[in-house]
Design a protein around this motif. Structure first.
Motif, PDB file in Angstrom:
ATOM      1  N   PRO A 127       0.809  -1.221   0.000  1.00  0.00           N
ATOM      2  CA  PRO A 127       0.000   0.000   0.000  1.00  0.00           C
ATOM      3  C   PRO A 127       0.840   1.267   0.000  1.00  0.00           C
ATOM      4  N   ALA A 128       0.339   2.295  -0.644  1.00  0.00           N
ATOM      5  CA  ALA A 128       0.987   3.605  -0.581  1.00  0.00           C
ATOM      6  C   ALA A 128       0.784   4.214   0.799  1.00  0.00           C
ATOM      7  N   ILE A 129      -0.414   4.067   1.337  1.00  0.00           N
ATOM      8  CA  ILE A 129      -0.741   4.441   2.711  1.00  0.00           C
ATOM      9  C   ILE A 129      -1.336   3.206   3.366  1.00  0.00           C
ATOM     10  N   ARG A 130      -0.707   2.704   4.414  1.00  0.00           N
ATOM     11  CA  ARG A 130      -1.148   1.449   5.027  1.00  0.00           C
ATOM     12  C   ARG A 130      -2.396   1.682   5.876  1.00  0.00           C
ATOM     13  N   ASP A 131      -3.512   1.243   5.342  1.00  0.00           N
ATOM     14  CA  ASP A 131      -4.805   1.324   6.022  1.00  0.00           C
ATOM     15  C   ASP A 131      -5.588   0.106   5.536  1.00  0.00           C
ATOM     16  N   ASN A 132      -5.641  -0.938   6.345  1.00  0.00           N
ATOM     17  CA  ASN A 132      -6.168  -2.220   5.876  1.00  0.00           C
ATOM     18  C   ASN A 132      -7.568  -2.120   5.278  1.00  0.00           C
ATOM     19  N   LYS A 133      -8.445  -1.360   5.917  1.00  0.00           N
ATOM     20  CA  LYS A 133      -9.813  -1.247   5.416  1.00  0.00           C
ATOM     21  C   LYS A 133      -9.832  -0.555   4.054  1.00  0.00           C
ATOM     22  N   ALA A 134      -9.102   0.544   3.952  1.00  0.00           N
ATOM     23  CA  ALA A 134      -9.065   1.279   2.687  1.00  0.00           C
ATOM     24  C   ALA A 134      -8.356   0.469   1.610  1.00  0.00           C
ATOM     25  N   ASN A 135      -7.275  -0.205   1.973  1.00  0.00           N
ATOM     26  CA  ASN A 135      -6.532  -1.019   1.006  1.00  0.00           C
ATOM     27  C   ASN A 135      -7.391  -2.175   0.504  1.00  0.00           C
ATOM     28  N   LEU A 136      -8.120  -2.825   1.402  1.00  0.00           N
ATOM     29  CA  LEU A 136      -9.015  -3.914   1.009  1.00  0.00           C
ATOM     30  C   LEU A 136     -10.097  -3.392   0.066  1.00  0.00           C
ATOM     31  N   LEU A 137     -10.670  -2.251   0.399  1.00  0.00           N
ATOM     32  CA  LEU A 137     -11.716  -1.663  -0.443  1.00  0.00           C
ATOM     33  C   LEU A 137     -11.168  -1.331  -1.826  1.00  0.00           C
ATOM     34  N   SER A 138      -9.954  -0.827  -1.887  1.00  0.00           N
ATOM     35  CA  SER A 138      -9.334  -0.497  -3.167  1.00  0.00           C
ATOM     36  C   SER A 138      -9.218  -1.731  -4.054  1.00  0.00           C
ATOM     37  N   GLU A 139      -8.757  -2.848  -3.485  1.00  0.00           N
ATOM     38  CA  GLU A 139      -8.632  -4.082  -4.257  1.00  0.00           C
ATOM     39  C   GLU A 139      -9.993  -4.620  -4.684  1.00  0.00           C
ATOM     40  N   ILE A 140     -10.982  -4.476  -3.824  1.00  0.00           N
ATOM     41  CA  ILE A 140     -12.336  -4.924  -4.174  1.00  0.00           C
ATOM     42  C   ILE A 140     -12.872  -4.119  -5.360  1.00  0.00           C
ATOM     43  N   ILE A 141     -12.733  -2.804  -5.282  1.00  0.00           N
ATOM     44  CA  ILE A 141     -13.260  -1.937  -6.346  1.00  0.00           C
ATOM     45  C   ILE A 141     -12.546  -2.197  -7.667  1.00  0.00           C
ATOM     46  N   ALA A 142     -11.221  -2.250  -7.630  1.00  0.00           N
ATOM     47  CA  ALA A 142     -10.456  -2.433  -8.868  1.00  0.00           C
ATOM     48  C   ALA A 142     -10.784  -3.763  -9.528  1.00  0.00           C
ATOM     49  N   THR A 143     -10.936  -4.816  -8.719  1.00  0.00           N
ATOM     50  CA  THR A 143     -11.250  -6.132  -9.297  1.00  0.00           C
ATOM     51  C   THR A 143     -12.688  -6.188  -9.794  1.00  0.00           C
ATOM     52  N   PHE A 144     -13.586  -5.528  -9.081  1.00  0.00           N
ATOM     53  CA  PHE A 144     -14.972  -5.432  -9.553  1.00  0.00           C
ATOM     54  C   PHE A 144     -15.002  -4.813 -10.950  1.00  0.00           C
ATOM     55  N   VAL A 145     -14.276  -3.727 -11.127  1.00  0.00           N
ATOM     56  CA  VAL A 145     -14.233  -3.052 -12.430  1.00  0.00           C
ATOM     57  C   VAL A 145     -13.646  -3.979 -13.492  1.00  0.00           C
ATOM     58  N   LEU A 146     -12.571  -4.681 -13.144  1.00  0.00           N
ATOM     59  CA  LEU A 146     -11.950  -5.615 -14.091  1.00  0.00           C
ATOM     60  C   LEU A 146     -12.952  -6.642 -14.593  1.00  0.00           C
ATOM     61  N   ILE A 147     -13.637  -7.309 -13.684  1.00  0.00           N
ATOM     62  CA  ILE A 147     -14.575  -8.373 -14.065  1.00  0.00           C
ATOM     63  C   ILE A 147     -15.772  -7.800 -14.816  1.00  0.00           C
ATOM     64  N   LEU A 148     -16.296  -6.679 -14.349  1.00  0.00           N
ATOM     65  CA  LEU A 148     -17.443  -6.054 -15.011  1.00  0.00           C
ATOM     66  C   LEU A 148     -17.133  -5.732 -16.472  1.00  0.00           C
ATOM     67  N   VAL A 149     -15.984  -5.115 -16.717  1.00  0.00           N
ATOM     68  CA  VAL A 149     -15.666  -4.700 -18.081  1.00  0.00           C
ATOM     69  C   VAL A 149     -15.319  -5.908 -18.955  1.00  0.00           C
ATOM     70  N   ILE A 150     -14.613  -6.893 -18.397  1.00  0.00           N
ATOM     71  CA  ILE A 150     -14.331  -8.105 -19.177  1.00  0.00           C
ATOM     72  C   ILE A 150     -15.634  -8.762 -19.605  1.00  0.00           C
ATOM     73  N   ASP A 151     -16.560  -8.917 -18.666  1.00  0.00           N
ATOM     74  CA  ASP A 151     -17.845  -9.535 -19.008  1.00  0.00           C
ATOM     75  C   ASP A 151     -18.605  -8.711 -20.039  1.00  0.00           C
ATOM     76  N   ALA A 152     -18.475  -7.401 -19.964  1.00  0.00           N
ATOM     77  CA  ALA A 152     -19.167  -6.544 -20.921  1.00  0.00           C
ATOM     78  C   ALA A 152     -18.610  -6.718 -22.334  1.00  0.00           C
ATOM     79  N   ILE A 153     -17.289  -6.783 -22.454  1.00  0.00           N
ATOM     80  CA  ILE A 153     -16.722  -6.836 -23.805  1.00  0.00           C
ATOM     81  C   ILE A 153     -16.928  -8.194 -24.469  1.00  0.00           C
ATOM     82  N   VAL A 154     -17.132  -9.244 -23.669  1.00  0.00           N
ATOM     83  CA  VAL A 154     -17.375 -10.559 -24.268  1.00  0.00           C
ATOM     84  C   VAL A 154     -18.861 -10.912 -24.278  1.00  0.00           C
ATOM     85  N   SER A 155     -19.697  -9.962 -23.912  1.00  0.00           N
ATOM     86  CA  SER A 155     -21.130 -10.227 -23.851  1.00  0.00           C
ATOM     87  C   SER A 155     -21.745 -10.346 -25.236  1.00  0.00           C
ATOM     88  N   LYS A 156     -22.889 -10.997 -25.300  1.00  0.00           N
ATOM     89  CA  LYS A 156     -23.601 -11.139 -26.569  1.00  0.00           C
ATOM     90  C   LYS A 156     -24.056  -9.790 -27.102  1.00  0.00           C
TER      91      LYS A 156
END
Length: 243
Positions: A127-156
């Protein structure tokens, strides 16, 4: 000799060689790429994603996930859990091997680099700033975006909107990874892939790296748990909205 296990292993290994390799090139002392900066690092993770998907597919993986988060999201979306036990171990092993190759490639530079934290950063995120809750949230958000956009581009819906040339998806996914790194990668270094972080972190712990410090195991759970949670939320959300 090709197989889904081998494909995911070699594809993830390729991803890490590109990704951790560019971090080592940017951070280690006396490297010709020293201080290349964040844009260069994120660009090579983009190229590594593209190359990794192609290698995985060519060597036996019909999906080319190279990321346990993608595998978890697919399992939730389809209800088929059979690939979890094949893909995820292969991804972890491939990430470890890729990190070991990067260590060998930059062998004289570890001793030339005094900062132990820079050596660790060549293997795993922090982490750039060590804050477990904020760091966890950052990884959750970034991965959510990754999966959402991947699913969108391969969608029917996207495929039906116009021509989608065969083999173009890996390039688009690579650009997505690049964009996530530039926009959301600042707080934690955007693991968005448990294998990308845990496999190389284990490599850092066991390899005889000159002058290394600790492997920061207190933080290690965040780039594993956060991406899995983000992927699971994205899979459920995609199902709800019908992508």
């Amino acid at each position: 000799m090709t197989s889904p296990f081998l494909g995911e292993l070699l594809g993830t290994m390729t991803l890490i060689i590109f990704g951790n390799g560019v971090v080592a090139g940017a951070l280690l002392a006396k490297s010709k790429g020293e201080a290349m900066g964040w844009v260069g690092i994120t660009a090579s993770w983009c190229f590594g994603t593209i190359a990794g998907i192609f290698v995985a597919t060519a060597t036996g993986s019909p999906d080319g996930h190279i990321n346990p988060s993608v595998t978890v999201a697919a399992a939730i979306a389809t209800g088929d859990l059979s690939k979890l036990g094949v893909y995820i171990p292969a991804q972890m092993i491939g990430a470890f091997i890729g990190a070991a190759i990067v260590w060998l490639h930059y062998l004289p530079h570890w001793a030339a680099t005094e900062d132990k934290s820079l050596k660790l950063a060549c293997f795993c995120t922090g982490p750039a700033i060590r804050d477990n809750k904020a760091n966890l949230l950052s990884e959750i958000i970034a991965t959510f975006v990754l999966i959402l956009v991947i699913d969108a581009i391969v969608s029917k819906a996207v495929g039906a909107a116009g021509p989608f040339p065969t083999g173009i998806a890996p390039y688009i996914i690579g650009v997505i990874v690049w964009g996530i790194g530039l926009s959301l990668g600042g707080p934690t270094g955007y693991a968005i892939n448990p294998a990308r972080d845990l496999g190389p972190r284990i490599a850092h712990a066991v390899l005889p790296i000159a002058g290394k410090g600790g492997s920061d195991w207190d933080y290690a759970w965040i780039p594993v748990v956060g991406p899995v949670i983000g992927a699971a939320i994205a899979a459920v959300f995609v199902g709800m909205v019908g992508i």
